[in-house]
Design a protein around this motif. Sequence first.
Motif, short mmCIF file in Angstrom:
data_model
loop_
_atom_site.label_atom_id
_atom_site.label_comp_id
_atom_site.label_asym_id
_atom_site.label_seq_id
_atom_site.Cartn_x
_atom_site.Cartn_y
_atom_site.Cartn_z
N GLY A 69 -11.51 -1.43 0.32
CA GLY A 69 -10.64 -0.89 -0.37
C GLY A 69 -9.13 -1.20 0.68
O GLY A 69 -9.28 -1.98 2.10
N ASN A 70 -7.95 -0.86 0.21
CA ASN A 70 -6.68 -0.52 1.46
C ASN A 70 -6.84 -0.26 2.31
O ASN A 70 -5.92 -0.41 3.56
N HIS A 71 -7.65 1.06 2.14
CA HIS A 71 -7.75 1.24 4.31
C HIS A 71 -8.88 0.63 4.93
O HIS A 71 -8.88 0.81 6.04
N ASP A 72 -9.89 0.15 4.76
CA ASP A 72 -10.46 -0.67 4.56
C ASP A 72 -10.18 -1.69 5.57
O ASP A 72 -10.78 -3.06 5.97
N TYR A 76 0.07 -1.65 8.48
CA TYR A 76 1.28 -1.85 8.30
C TYR A 76 1.33 -1.75 9.71
O TYR A 76 2.13 -3.57 10.31
N TRP A 77 1.57 -0.99 10.61
CA TRP A 77 1.62 -1.19 12.09
C TRP A 77 1.08 -1.76 13.32
O TRP A 77 1.36 -2.37 14.32
N ASP A 78 -0.17 -2.74 12.41
CA ASP A 78 -1.01 -3.51 13.45
C ASP A 78 -0.56 -5.02 12.96
O ASP A 78 -1.94 -5.48 12.07
N TRP A 121 6.63 -4.02 -1.89
CA TRP A 121 6.45 -2.73 -0.15
C TRP A 121 5.47 -2.25 -0.33
O TRP A 121 4.85 -2.16 1.14
N ASN A 122 4.89 -2.34 -1.38
CA ASN A 122 3.75 -0.86 -1.23
C ASN A 122 2.17 -2.15 -1.40
O ASN A 122 2.08 -2.82 -2.63
N TRP A 123 1.82 -2.77 -0.11
CA TRP A 123 0.81 -3.35 0.14
C TRP A 123 -0.97 -2.20 -0.40
O TRP A 123 -2.04 -2.96 -0.09
N THR A 168 -2.34 -3.21 -10.13
CA THR A 168 -2.56 -4.64 -9.73
C THR A 168 -1.83 -5.98 -10.29
O THR A 168 -2.49 -5.79 -11.63
N ARG A 169 -1.38 -6.34 -9.61
CA ARG A 169 -0.79 -8.09 -9.98
C ARG A 169 -1.87 -9.27 -10.56
O ARG A 169 -2.88 -8.93 -9.69
N TYR A 170 -2.07 -9.24 -11.80
CA TYR A 170 -3.00 -10.41 -12.57
C TYR A 170 -3.99 -9.27 -12.87
O TYR A 170 -5.26 -10.18 -12.91
N GLY A 171 -4.43 -7.69 -12.38
CA GLY A 171 -5.29 -7.50 -13.13
C GLY A 171 -5.16 -7.67 -14.58
O GLY A 171 -6.59 -7.51 -14.94
N ASP A 172 -4.81 -7.37 -15.12
CA ASP A 172 -4.34 -8.16 -17.05
C ASP A 172 -5.16 -9.12 -17.26
O ASP A 172 -5.68 -8.51 -17.93
#
Length: 251
Positions: A69-72, A76-78, A121-123, A168-172
Amino acid sequence: MLKLFHVSDVHFGAEDPAAIAWFGQCVAAEKPDAVIMTGDLTMRATKREFERGGDWLRSLGVPVTLEVGNHDIPYYWDPFRRIFAPYQRYAAVEQMIERPLELPGVTIVPLKTTARAQWRWNWSKGRVGQGSLRRALALIADAPKGNLVFVAAHHPLIEGGTTGTAKTRYGDEALTALAEAGAHAVLSGHVHDPFDIPVDREGRTVRMIGAGTLSKRTRGTPPAFNEIQVDGGGFVTLSRTLSTDAKQPLR
């Protein structure tokens, strides 16, 4: 009947201990054929969080496949670690990550939807890369004929009407390609609320199934996971919540 437990967004570091214990008790008592974990095992992708999450998943004693997941991945600060060594801390769970599973009558196919960087902006939002999609389509093509095919991703490929969004980009496009290839459902997390929505694509119906969270970061529902019951070539999805341990059909 084959039984799968679909769990997501445990967020070790912000986990709900009561929900974690409850899920473990359900696994021990009911012995599902597999656990599908659709990402955000950790909160901040630290080595300690991965170790705790890995110990927990191994303690379940059943086959597990784990999406990233995105939390895994580091925040951004690293930026150096995020771009050049995002998977360095995965040692505790490496054998489970994006692991295809073959069960009697069911094939589980991983699909990566996280990205180290994006042109926005939102990764934290989802993205399906061409390489990830090609791998998933190849695994579907190799699935035994007649199997139900479940694709496991972290982000919903399209929005499911929940408060949280994946964008989600390209998800569709990916959903259409997966439906054409023969996928029956796409399992995901990220939005912390359960859903099961049929989507018609190219003359086929593919179901978008989202799991809740076992963390303290709940949204519209209490801590929850999904139970998927497979029987006779069909399947039903039940949402199970900590508040009542009730089993509610999602559709």
